[in-house]
Design an enzyme around this catalytic site. Sequence first.
Site, PDB file in Angstrom:
ATOM      1  N   THR A 277       0.822  -1.215   0.000  1.00  0.00           N
ATOM      2  CA  THR A 277       0.000   0.000   0.000  1.00  0.00           C
ATOM      3  C   THR A 277       0.856   1.264   0.000  1.00  0.00           C
ATOM      4  O   THR A 277       0.635   2.184  -0.788  1.00  0.00           O
ATOM      5  CB  THR A 277      -0.921   0.006   1.240  1.00  0.00           C
ATOM      6  OG1 THR A 277      -1.746  -1.150   1.185  1.00  0.00           O
ATOM      7  CG2 THR A 277      -1.800   1.243   1.264  1.00  0.00           C
TER       8      THR A 277
ATOM      9  N   LYS B  83       0.821   9.494  -2.881  1.00  0.00           N
ATOM     10  CA  LYS B  83       0.080  10.591  -2.230  1.00  0.00           C
ATOM     11  C   LYS B  83       0.982  11.803  -1.988  1.00  0.00           C
ATOM     12  O   LYS B  83       0.636  12.935  -2.304  1.00  0.00           O
ATOM     13  CB  LYS B  83      -0.494  10.071  -0.904  1.00  0.00           C
ATOM     14  CG  LYS B  83      -1.310  11.033  -0.061  1.00  0.00           C
ATOM     15  CD  LYS B  83      -0.529  11.940   0.854  1.00  0.00           C
ATOM     16  CE  LYS B  83       0.443  11.286   1.792  1.00  0.00           C
ATOM     17  NZ  LYS B  83      -0.139  10.506   2.853  1.00  0.00           N
TER      18      LYS B  83
ATOM     19  N   TYR C 140      12.406  -2.724  -4.751  1.00  0.00           N
ATOM     20  CA  TYR C 140      11.952  -3.672  -3.713  1.00  0.00           C
ATOM     21  C   TYR C 140      12.217  -5.106  -4.142  1.00  0.00           C
ATOM     22  O   TYR C 140      12.691  -5.940  -3.383  1.00  0.00           O
ATOM     23  CB  TYR C 140      10.444  -3.477  -3.442  1.00  0.00           C
ATOM     24  CG  TYR C 140      10.186  -2.483  -2.340  1.00  0.00           C
ATOM     25  CD1 TYR C 140       9.723  -2.911  -1.101  1.00  0.00           C
ATOM     26  CD2 TYR C 140      10.426  -1.130  -2.518  1.00  0.00           C
ATOM     27  CE1 TYR C 140       9.505  -2.012  -0.081  1.00  0.00           C
ATOM     28  CE2 TYR C 140      10.200  -0.218  -1.507  1.00  0.00           C
ATOM     29  CZ  TYR C 140       9.739  -0.659  -0.284  1.00  0.00           C
ATOM     30  OH  TYR C 140       9.535   0.223   0.719  1.00  0.00           O
TER      31      TYR C 140
ATOM     32  N   GLY D  42     -13.387  12.176   7.494  1.00  0.00           N
ATOM     33  CA  GLY D  42     -12.635  13.285   8.082  1.00  0.00           C
ATOM     34  C   GLY D  42     -11.319  12.828   8.661  1.00  0.00           C
ATOM     35  O   GLY D  42     -10.761  13.462   9.546  1.00  0.00           O
TER      36      GLY D  42
ATOM     37  N   PHE E 269      -7.229  10.881   8.005  1.00  0.00           N
ATOM     38  CA  PHE E 269      -5.999  11.175   7.256  1.00  0.00           C
ATOM     39  C   PHE E 269      -6.291  11.322   5.754  1.00  0.00           C
ATOM     40  O   PHE E 269      -5.934  12.302   5.131  1.00  0.00           O
ATOM     41  CB  PHE E 269      -5.037   9.981   7.341  1.00  0.00           C
ATOM     42  CG  PHE E 269      -4.224   9.830   8.582  1.00  0.00           C
ATOM     43  CD1 PHE E 269      -2.933  10.314   8.627  1.00  0.00           C
ATOM     44  CD2 PHE E 269      -4.719   9.166   9.691  1.00  0.00           C
ATOM     45  CE1 PHE E 269      -2.135  10.126   9.749  1.00  0.00           C
ATOM     46  CE2 PHE E 269      -3.941   8.971  10.818  1.00  0.00           C
ATOM     47  CZ  PHE E 269      -2.636   9.453  10.847  1.00  0.00           C
TER      48      PHE E 269
ATOM     49  N   CYS F  34      -8.805  14.136   4.433  1.00  0.00           N
ATOM     50  CA  CYS F  34      -8.265  15.494   4.575  1.00  0.00           C
ATOM     51  C   CYS F  34      -7.091  15.734   3.622  1.00  0.00           C
ATOM     52  O   CYS F  34      -6.985  16.791   2.999  1.00  0.00           O
ATOM     53  CB  CYS F  34      -7.843  15.753   6.021  1.00  0.00           C
ATOM     54  SG  CYS F  34      -9.245  15.773   7.147  1.00  0.00           S
TER      55      CYS F  34
ATOM     56  N   ARG G 189     -18.981  13.530   9.303  1.00  0.00           N
ATOM     57  CA  ARG G 189     -20.088  13.453  10.256  1.00  0.00           C
ATOM     58  C   ARG G 189     -19.831  14.162  11.580  1.00  0.00           C
ATOM     59  O   ARG G 189     -20.774  14.445  12.314  1.00  0.00           O
ATOM     60  CB  ARG G 189     -20.432  11.991  10.537  1.00  0.00           C
ATOM     61  CG  ARG G 189     -19.300  11.190  11.158  1.00  0.00           C
ATOM     62  CD  ARG G 189     -19.706   9.738  11.330  1.00  0.00           C
ATOM     63  NE  ARG G 189     -18.610   8.917  11.827  1.00  0.00           N
ATOM     64  CZ  ARG G 189     -18.711   7.618  12.059  1.00  0.00           C
ATOM     65  NH1 ARG G 189     -19.836   6.989  11.813  1.00  0.00           N
ATOM     66  NH2 ARG G 189     -17.680   6.938  12.504  1.00  0.00           N
TER      67      ARG G 189
ATOM     68  N   HIS H 282      17.469  30.862  14.828  1.00  0.00           N
ATOM     69  CA  HIS H 282      16.684  32.055  14.506  1.00  0.00           C
ATOM     70  C   HIS H 282      16.999  32.564  13.104  1.00  0.00           C
ATOM     71  O   HIS H 282      18.154  32.548  12.721  1.00  0.00           O
ATOM     72  CB  HIS H 282      17.015  33.134  15.549  1.00  0.00           C
ATOM     73  CG  HIS H 282      16.192  34.366  15.397  1.00  0.00           C
ATOM     74  ND1 HIS H 282      14.853  34.401  15.724  1.00  0.00           N
ATOM     75  CD2 HIS H 282      16.513  35.596  14.921  1.00  0.00           C
ATOM     76  CE1 HIS H 282      14.384  35.610  15.482  1.00  0.00           C
ATOM     77  NE2 HIS H 282      15.366  36.350  14.980  1.00  0.00           N
TER      78      HIS H 282
HETATM   79  P1  NDP Z   1      -9.339   7.077   9.390  1.00  0.00           P
HETATM   80  O1  NDP Z   1      -9.670   6.000  10.348  1.00  0.00           O
HETATM   81  O2  NDP Z   1      -8.231   8.015   9.700  1.00  0.00           O
HETATM   82  O3  NDP Z   1     -10.646   7.950   9.130  1.00  0.00           O
HETATM   83  C1  NDP Z   1     -11.859   7.376   8.751  1.00  0.00           C
HETATM   84  C2  NDP Z   1     -12.893   8.476   8.627  1.00  0.00           C
HETATM   85  O4  NDP Z   1     -14.108   7.932   8.133  1.00  0.00           O
HETATM   86  C3  NDP Z   1     -13.189   9.125   9.965  1.00  0.00           C
HETATM   87  O5  NDP Z   1     -13.339  10.499   9.768  1.00  0.00           O
HETATM   88  C4  NDP Z   1     -14.511   8.455  10.357  1.00  0.00           C
HETATM   89  O6  NDP Z   1     -15.328   9.251  11.169  1.00  0.00           O
HETATM   90  C5  NDP Z   1     -15.168   8.281   8.995  1.00  0.00           C
HETATM   91  N1  NDP Z   1     -16.148   7.222   9.020  1.00  0.00           N
HETATM   92  C6  NDP Z   1     -15.972   5.938   9.389  1.00  0.00           C
HETATM   93  N2  NDP Z   1     -17.128   5.248   9.292  1.00  0.00           N
HETATM   94  C7  NDP Z   1     -18.054   6.122   8.862  1.00  0.00           C
HETATM   95  C8  NDP Z   1     -19.445   6.017   8.587  1.00  0.00           C
HETATM   96  N3  NDP Z   1     -20.091   4.862   8.740  1.00  0.00           N
HETATM   97  N4  NDP Z   1     -20.097   7.111   8.170  1.00  0.00           N
HETATM   98  C9  NDP Z   1     -19.441   8.284   8.030  1.00  0.00           C
HETATM   99  N5  NDP Z   1     -18.129   8.447   8.266  1.00  0.00           N
HETATM  100  C10 NDP Z   1     -17.446   7.374   8.680  1.00  0.00           C
HETATM  101  O7  NDP Z   1      -9.144   6.346   8.019  1.00  0.00           O
HETATM  102  P2  NDP Z   1      -8.564   6.793   6.611  1.00  0.00           P
HETATM  103  O8  NDP Z   1      -9.360   6.018   5.630  1.00  0.00           O
HETATM  104  O9  NDP Z   1      -8.510   8.276   6.474  1.00  0.00           O
HETATM  105  O10 NDP Z   1      -7.073   6.279   6.709  1.00  0.00           O
HETATM  106  C11 NDP Z   1      -6.800   4.922   7.037  1.00  0.00           C
HETATM  107  C12 NDP Z   1      -5.491   4.772   7.746  1.00  0.00           C
HETATM  108  O11 NDP Z   1      -4.436   4.939   6.828  1.00  0.00           O
HETATM  109  C13 NDP Z   1      -5.208   5.776   8.847  1.00  0.00           C
HETATM  110  O12 NDP Z   1      -5.761   5.408  10.071  1.00  0.00           O
HETATM  111  C14 NDP Z   1      -3.724   5.756   8.899  1.00  0.00           C
HETATM  112  O13 NDP Z   1      -3.312   4.697   9.721  1.00  0.00           O
HETATM  113  C15 NDP Z   1      -3.306   5.480   7.480  1.00  0.00           C
HETATM  114  N6  NDP Z   1      -2.869   6.695   6.777  1.00  0.00           N
HETATM  115  C16 NDP Z   1      -1.809   7.403   7.254  1.00  0.00           C
HETATM  116  C17 NDP Z   1      -1.398   8.554   6.600  1.00  0.00           C
HETATM  117  C18 NDP Z   1      -0.246   9.342   7.131  1.00  0.00           C
HETATM  118  O14 NDP Z   1       0.495   8.819   7.968  1.00  0.00           O
HETATM  119  N7  NDP Z   1      -0.056  10.600   6.699  1.00  0.00           N
HETATM  120  C19 NDP Z   1      -2.066   9.029   5.403  1.00  0.00           C
HETATM  121  C20 NDP Z   1      -3.171   8.222   4.990  1.00  0.00           C
HETATM  122  C21 NDP Z   1      -3.538   7.101   5.666  1.00  0.00           C
HETATM  123  P3  NDP Z   1     -15.133   9.303  12.765  1.00  0.00           P
HETATM  124  O15 NDP Z   1     -13.841   9.987  13.016  1.00  0.00           O
HETATM  125  O16 NDP Z   1     -16.321  10.099  13.216  1.00  0.00           O
HETATM  126  O17 NDP Z   1     -15.175   7.892  13.226  1.00  0.00           O
END
Ligand code: NDP
Length: 459
Positions: A42, A51, A100, A177, A179, A182, A200, A437
């Site tokens: 991934t 990304k 790799y 909302g 990683f 956003c 949400r 600085h």
């Molecule tokens: P996240 O777990 O970070 O976010 C999932 C989002 O989806 C949350 O905002 C959550 O809301 C929302 N959500 C989940 N279920 C529902 C639902 N049924 N209805 C509406 N909204 C929902 O997952 P991502 O997919 O953004 O990323 C996955 C993982 O990948 C991350 O946890 C991280 O480990 C990794 N990652 C790391 C990055 C980095 O290091 N820069 C970059 C990208 C990914 P709520 O918060 O309210 O539960």
Amino acid sequence: MSFDYDLFVIGGGSGGVRAARIAASEHGARVGLAEESRMGGTCVIRGCVPKKLMVFAAQAGLMEAEMRGYGWCDATAGRFDWQVFREKLDAELRRLELIYRAALQKAGVTIHDQRARLVGHHEVELADGTRLSARHILIAAGGRPAKIGVPGEELAMVSDDLFLMDALPKKMLLVGGGFIACEFSTIMAGLGVETVQVYRGDAVLRGFDREARDMATLQLSQVGVDLRLGPTPTLLERAGEGVRVSFDDGSAEAFDSVLFATGRTPYTAGLGLETTEVRLKPNGAIEVDEWSQTSVPSIFAVGDVTDRVNLTPVAIREGHAFADTVFGARPRTVDHSLVAAAVYLRPHELGTVGLTEEQAKARGPVDVYSTVFRPMRSMFAGSDARVMMKLLVDPATDKVLGCHIFGPEAGEMIQLAAIPIGMGATKAQFDATIAVHPTAAEELVTMRHPSRRHEGLGG
Ligand code: NDP
């Protein structure tokens, strides 16, 4: 009993490749590795690497505005060509994939370019029917994007699909909302796509420090994302070339494409775990102990499939520790408690390590050293973008418990801050460091007085 391999690894992502390479090259193990898709997993093929390149591509507009503020009156970002970028991206990913693959081959690992599943505690079956035995099996199968279970959601993309788009959509909806939502909202808006993000909750990036979340939420709107807090999709329907989305607030709207960034789930489906006594957690992740060992002594698991801290460098560390422990007689575990992370937003990133203010407050008394300011670079350019630096300090021991930075290159800064914090540095030791600085980071060593103190839970 003799085995075909000392180690068989399922999954050629960050954790699996590291474990296979170290076990073979440093500890002399006979290693086989199966990967059903592209080598690199991934992070390399459909995550962190492409990304981050898209983040760089998407910052031209912000740079244009900044340069105008510095007197480059005619500065213009010009036209972005997705095809040109895609071709370069594809070539770069091919290059990395080959690196790799070559590293594994050089280490003497036998690569099987096909799916593997478990058929016992010491045996795997490849997609072509070949059965192979191994003294140890490592599951490093990663995770997969998850949707939310609403009708028509098959019309939406997940993050894997973003890097394969033939053309950029004109108008896009991103759901979530976290990683991914956003970061990609920032990217899409930066590339000129009309970007709508629905989340949400009341501020994005749940789980991060609240003050940083509020700044990230505000910044998304400032960079042109139409961020709507509250609604969640309830139905997706095809509408011509695009998708019409209905929301739980009764509204409906058409988009050229939709992305669900609503979390990831461990990729355990079809792994043949039912043929073993490997225990799973309620969410389907593989249960392991601190040695990454499952409930079956010969089977181990690392990375996202275990749902501990789902970040590439953590999977790499887990894979390496596993190889050293099992094949190198150098037992070591991985400390998951102080892992730094960054969310790559623009213009300001979020870097974080240790406890959030909310977590520190729940733990006990905490002094909060926090500053929010307009850095000279953007202020001169006429931008209102603000930086935040925050240190959370235990008043009893003076130890720094957490650090949160919202600012340019916060990912780079937090990497360095994570070193002293991991070593148990005190606030006095931060203060004893002479500032560099003029930088934004100097605030980390010049905050003399706490902005507030919490006396502990409810304080
Ligand atoms: P996240 O777990 O970070 O976010 C999932 C989002 O989806 C949350 O905002 C959550 O809301 C929302 N959500 C989940 N279920 C529902 C639902 N049924 N209805 C509406 N909204 C929902 O997952 P991502 O997919 O953004 O990323 C996955 C993982 O990948 C991350 O946890 C991280 O480990 C990794 N990652 C790391 C990055 C980095 O290091 N820069 C970059 C990208 C990914 P709520 O918060 O309210 O539960």
